[in-house]
Design a protein around this motif. Structure first.
Motif, PDB file in Angstrom:
ATOM      1  N   UNK A  83      44.512  42.588  39.582  1.00  0.00           N
ATOM      2  CA  UNK A  83      45.538  43.465  39.541  1.00  0.00           C
ATOM      3  C   UNK A  83      45.905  43.086  38.842  1.00  0.00           C
ATOM      4  N   UNK A  84      46.404  41.762  38.489  1.00  0.00           N
ATOM      5  CA  UNK A  84      47.519  41.608  38.336  1.00  0.00           C
ATOM      6  C   UNK A  84      46.799  41.427  36.403  1.00  0.00           C
ATOM      7  N   UNK A  96      49.257  50.419  42.865  1.00  0.00           N
ATOM      8  CA  UNK A  96      50.500  50.527  43.576  1.00  0.00           C
ATOM      9  C   UNK A  96      50.652  49.119  44.484  1.00  0.00           C
ATOM     10  N   UNK A  97      49.896  48.393  45.055  1.00  0.00           N
ATOM     11  CA  UNK A  97      49.535  47.095  46.232  1.00  0.00           C
ATOM     12  C   UNK A  97      50.422  46.175  45.007  1.00  0.00           C
ATOM     13  N   UNK A  98      50.223  46.096  43.721  1.00  0.00           N
ATOM     14  CA  UNK A  98      50.781  44.890  43.386  1.00  0.00           C
ATOM     15  C   UNK A  98      52.350  45.906  42.833  1.00  0.00           C
ATOM     16  N   UNK A  99      52.750  46.855  42.335  1.00  0.00           N
ATOM     17  CA  UNK A  99      53.947  46.769  42.608  1.00  0.00           C
ATOM     18  C   UNK A  99      54.608  46.768  44.042  1.00  0.00           C
ATOM     19  N   UNK A 112      58.725  35.538  40.941  1.00  0.00           N
ATOM     20  CA  UNK A 112      58.608  37.115  40.893  1.00  0.00           C
ATOM     21  C   UNK A 112      57.295  37.039  39.827  1.00  0.00           C
ATOM     22  N   UNK A 113      57.017  35.417  38.879  1.00  0.00           N
ATOM     23  CA  UNK A 113      55.682  35.971  37.985  1.00  0.00           C
ATOM     24  C   UNK A 113      54.668  36.226  38.719  1.00  0.00           C
ATOM     25  N   UNK A 114      53.984  35.713  40.319  1.00  0.00           N
ATOM     26  CA  UNK A 114      52.847  35.486  40.924  1.00  0.00           C
ATOM     27  C   UNK A 114      52.507  34.900  40.301  1.00  0.00           C
TER      28      UNK A 114
END
Length: 186
Positions: A83-84, A96-99, A112-114
């Motif tokens: 998703x990234x 939506x999951x990534x959000x 925060x940048x995962x």
């Protein structure tokens, strides 16, 4: 039989149903016969060979990634990795999951940048993601802490304590547990 042995173990493989016309079915059986393999093994190898030849390229046609760049044994980490990258064409549900993950990044990642994911937290939280996202949809305008509290309960229930989550306590939590050094007069 112990309780642990009665629990359903995760499947090592999954079944897939496909429709083949008679000509394709015969060709598949022919290849399997010549190679001395099962039909499943022929399909698995064909898919892996195709995946190994499929790359994501940058604007200058330099190879940046293939499926192995996103693969992880943990489905949550795989889903976040895919998703990234917009070049993998994430679906609405994946976006939506990534959000959700980005909003609650401190539960899922170090920053925060995962870029560095928290594996142990994801292993605990991921099976509950559909319910967590649904709760987030229902409460994000009325009680933004509701999902956080559920995630904290899930992590604590799995034996992961706040100090191992990698998250800083809130200022309210800091005040409720004063540092003992603050009370020593010297």
């Amino acid at each position: 039989m112990t309780t642990e042995r009665k629990r359903k173990r995760p499947q090592k493989s999954e079944s897939l149903t496909i429709r083949l016309d008679p000509k394709m079915r015969f060709a598949l059986e022919f290849v399997a016969r010549l190679r001395g393999q099962t039909i499943t093994k022929v399909i698995e190898r064909a898919v892996l060979e195709a995946a190994d030849r499929s790359y994501i390229e940058d604007d200058n046609h330099n190879i940046e990634a293939n499926w192995l760049s996103y693969w992880d044994v943990n489905d949550g980490i795989r889903a976040i990795n895919l998703a990234l990258d917009q070049r993998t064409h994430p679906s609405f549900e994946e976006e939506e999951m990534l959000d959700f993950v980005k909003t609650h990044w401190n539960f899922f990642a170090v920053s925060p940048d995962l870029s560095c994911l928290r594996r142990q937290n994801i292993e605990v939280l991921w099976p509950a993601m559909p319910k967590l996202i649904e709760l987030w949809r229902e409460t994000k305008t009325s009680d933004r802490c509701a999902v956080r509290q559920v995630m904290e309960q899930l992590l604590e229930g799995a034996g992961l304590h706040k100090d191992s989550w990698g998250m800083q306590p809130t200022s309210k939590e800091k005040r409720s547990h004063p540092d003992l050094d603050d009370e020593i007069p010297f």
